[in-house]
Design an enzyme around this catalytic site. Structure first.
Site, short mmCIF file in Angstrom:
data_model
loop_
_atom_site.label_atom_id
_atom_site.label_comp_id
_atom_site.label_asym_id
_atom_site.label_seq_id
_atom_site.Cartn_x
_atom_site.Cartn_y
_atom_site.Cartn_z
N HIS A 1 0.77 -1.14 0.05
CA HIS A 1 -0.10 -0.15 -0.05
C HIS A 1 0.90 1.33 -0.05
O HIS A 1 0.18 2.26 0.46
CB HIS A 1 -0.87 -0.05 1.19
FE1 FES Z 1 0.26 -1.91 3.83
FE2 FES Z 1 2.89 -2.35 3.86
S1 FES Z 1 1.82 -0.70 3.07
S2 FES Z 1 1.32 -3.57 4.20
#
Ligand code: FES
Length: 126
Positions: A91
């Site tokens: 993410h």
């Molecule tokens: Fe979501 Fe690493 S940014 S698990």
């Protein structure tokens, strides 16, 4: 609980290895002078999870962190992201050369596991 001995004598400057400890990846990174300087040259007030770099290492040239993103647990990519540390592709969390969260959804710095130097170039993790 199992401890893990790791010989870091073959780790070259700037290199990062991943070892497995208690089922989790642990990053061991031999930091360059520039990377150490980058980690030190940070205004703690700007950090989401303020920690001094020197409180996260036993020797500035060797960083040891759990290779687990503190957002939802993916394994970040070494030497990537906007801060030359790690980038989590799940993410989009960016960590710096101290493994501290700098950008993206992760709430905390990558965790430093318990470890010690049992010899000049040998670590005991756990
Ligand atoms: Fe979501 Fe690493 S940014 S698990």
């Amino acid at each position: 609980m199992a401890s893990l001995e790791v010989d870091i004598s073959k780790l070259s400057m700037g290199e990062c290895i991943t070892v497995k400890w208690r089922g989790k990846p642990v990053f061991i990174r031999s930091r360059t002078e520039d990377e150490i300087a980058e980690a030190a040259d940070v205004n703690l007030a700007e950090l989401r999870d303020p920690e001094n770099d020197l409180d996260r290492v036993q020797k500035p040239e060797t960083l040891v962190v759990l290779g687990v993103c503190t957002h939802l647990g993916c394994v970040p990519i070494n030497k990537a992201g906007d801060y030359n540390g790690w980038f989590c592709p799940c993410h989009g969390s960016h960590y710096d050369t101290s493994g501290r969260i700098r950008k993206g959804p992760a709430p905390l710095n990558m965790e430093v596991p318990p470890y010690s130097f049992i010899e000049e170039e040998k670590l005991l993790i756990g």
